[in-house]
Design a protein around this motif. Structure first.
Motif, short mmCIF file in Angstrom:
data_model
loop_
_atom_site.label_atom_id
_atom_site.label_comp_id
_atom_site.label_asym_id
_atom_site.label_seq_id
_atom_site.Cartn_x
_atom_site.Cartn_y
_atom_site.Cartn_z
N GLU A 36 0.84 -1.19 0.00
CA GLU A 36 0.00 0.00 0.00
C GLU A 36 0.88 1.24 0.00
OE1 GLU A 36 -3.75 -1.77 2.58
OE2 GLU A 36 -2.25 -0.55 3.57
N THR A 37 0.25 2.39 -0.23
CA THR A 37 0.97 3.66 -0.15
C THR A 37 0.12 4.66 0.62
OG1 THR A 37 0.12 4.35 -2.30
CG2 THR A 37 2.29 3.32 -2.26
N CYS A 38 0.68 5.84 0.84
CA CYS A 38 0.09 6.83 1.75
C CYS A 38 -0.51 7.99 0.95
CB CYS A 38 1.19 7.33 2.69
SG CYS A 38 0.67 8.66 3.79
N ILE A 39 -1.84 8.18 1.06
CA ILE A 39 -2.46 9.26 0.28
C ILE A 39 -2.10 10.63 0.83
CG2 ILE A 39 -4.39 7.86 -0.52
CD1 ILE A 39 -6.14 9.45 1.48
N ILE A 40 -1.75 10.70 2.13
CA ILE A 40 -1.31 11.99 2.67
C ILE A 40 -0.02 12.42 1.96
CG2 ILE A 40 -0.45 13.18 4.71
CD1 ILE A 40 -3.41 12.71 4.89
N SER A 41 0.90 11.48 1.77
CA SER A 41 2.13 11.78 1.04
C SER A 41 1.83 12.15 -0.41
CB SER A 41 3.09 10.58 1.08
OG SER A 41 3.48 10.29 2.40
N SER A 42 0.92 11.40 -1.04
CA SER A 42 0.55 11.70 -2.42
C SER A 42 -0.04 13.10 -2.54
CB SER A 42 -0.47 10.68 -2.94
OG SER A 42 0.00 9.37 -2.82
N ARG A 83 0.11 6.64 -12.78
CA ARG A 83 -0.89 7.66 -12.45
C ARG A 83 -2.22 7.02 -12.06
NH1 ARG A 83 -0.32 10.33 -16.75
NH2 ARG A 83 -2.12 9.55 -17.91
N ASP A 84 -2.64 5.98 -12.81
CA ASP A 84 -3.88 5.28 -12.48
C ASP A 84 -3.79 4.62 -11.11
OD1 ASP A 84 -4.89 6.06 -14.89
OD2 ASP A 84 -4.65 4.11 -15.88
N PHE A 85 -2.61 4.08 -10.80
CA PHE A 85 -2.38 3.44 -9.50
C PHE A 85 -2.59 4.45 -8.38
CE2 PHE A 85 1.01 2.76 -6.23
CZ PHE A 85 0.45 1.67 -5.60
N ILE A 86 -2.05 5.66 -8.52
CA ILE A 86 -2.19 6.70 -7.50
C ILE A 86 -3.64 7.12 -7.35
CG2 ILE A 86 -1.59 9.08 -6.90
CD1 ILE A 86 0.66 7.11 -6.45
N PHE A 87 -4.34 7.31 -8.46
CA PHE A 87 -5.74 7.75 -8.38
C PHE A 87 -6.64 6.66 -7.83
CE2 PHE A 87 -4.84 10.98 -11.95
CZ PHE A 87 -4.39 11.90 -11.01
N GLN A 88 -6.33 5.39 -8.14
CA GLN A 88 -7.09 4.29 -7.55
C GLN A 88 -6.89 4.25 -6.04
OE1 GLN A 88 -9.29 2.23 -8.89
NE2 GLN A 88 -9.61 1.13 -6.97
N LEU A 89 -5.67 4.50 -5.62
CA LEU A 89 -5.37 4.58 -4.19
C LEU A 89 -6.20 5.68 -3.53
CD1 LEU A 89 -3.53 4.07 -1.65
CD2 LEU A 89 -2.01 5.78 -2.62
N PHE A 90 -6.26 6.84 -4.15
CA PHE A 90 -7.07 7.93 -3.62
C PHE A 90 -8.52 7.49 -3.46
CE2 PHE A 90 -3.77 11.10 -4.40
CZ PHE A 90 -4.04 12.02 -3.40
#
Length: 220
Positions: free
Chosen positions: A82-88, A127-134
């Motif tokens: 997983e990754t951190c949306i606050i960081s993103s 980019r899609d990975f980041i937006f899916q995470l959001f």
């Protein structure tokens, strides 16, 4: 420079990176760095500038919002893969952190430099990975807001206990932290549950005696 074992682990946890063009993967391997930190380390805090984009390889990070009076509201956890949306959000908006991240266990993470994160956004898959995470995290946060705003604390405590098994090894403070409350209130609520015969309390332990009764309470 990432060595081969670490690179394999990274791709296994974050397969989106395997879809990047070869030049982008090579640059990531050259410039990203792996950091190991012990449990209880504050990785970032409010009003700090974001130093990079984290990929968690092992351990976990607890992201919380702290109030001036010391109370904390857990927002979410970041675990391997997983990754951190606050960081993103900080990187996308070029803004400082508005929450705190603390390791819950010994944690290993790969930190991608800010400029490399910005460059990878040009790649559709990343980019899609980041937006899916959001999308996923925002849904989780909306559920959290609903619980905090509309669900009584005793209901939330009952639901929390039910999700931890029949015998829970924890402290009242740890439960309070997870609920975004204070220890004294949680202690009072636990004593109330014990008086109703729903749980039994002992030192750093809560035993579920009546799970059906807790489920009724959790459901309101």
């Amino acid at each position: 420079m990432i060595d081969a074992p670490a690179g394999d682990a990274l791709l296994a946890l974050y397969p989106v990176l395997a879809t990047l063009p070869g030049a982008a993967r090579d640059q990531l391997q050259r410039r990203a760095r792996i950091i190991g930190v012990p449990a209880g380390t504050t990785l970032f805090d409010e009003r700090q500038a974001c130093q990079g984009f984290p990929f968690v390889l092992s351990g976990s990070i607890r992201v919380i919002k702290a109030a001036p009076n010391g109370r904390e509201l857990p927002l979410y956890r970041v675990t391997p893969g997983e990754t951190c949306i606050i960081s993103s959000a900080c990187l996308l908006g070029q803004a400082p952190y508005n929450a705190r991240g603390v390791t819950e266990a010994e944690t290993s993470l790969l930190l991608l430099p800010v400029e490399d994160f910005q460059a990878l956004l040009a790649e559709t898959a990343f980019r899609d990975f980041i937006f899916q995470l959001f999308s996923e995290r925002i849904a989780d946060l909306m559920q959290l807001i609903e619980e905090v705003a509309f669900r009584k604390l005793d209901q939330r405590l009952a639901a929390l206990l039910l999700g931890k098994g029949a015998r829970i090894h924890t402290t009242h403070q740890q439960l309070a932290d997870e609920l975004g409350s204070v220890r004294e209130i949680v202690t009072r609520l636990l004593k109330g549950l014990a008086e109703q015969g729903l749980v039994a309390l002992s030192r750093e332990q809560v035993e579920i005696l009546d799970p059906a009764g807790l489920r009724r309470l959790a459901g309101g």
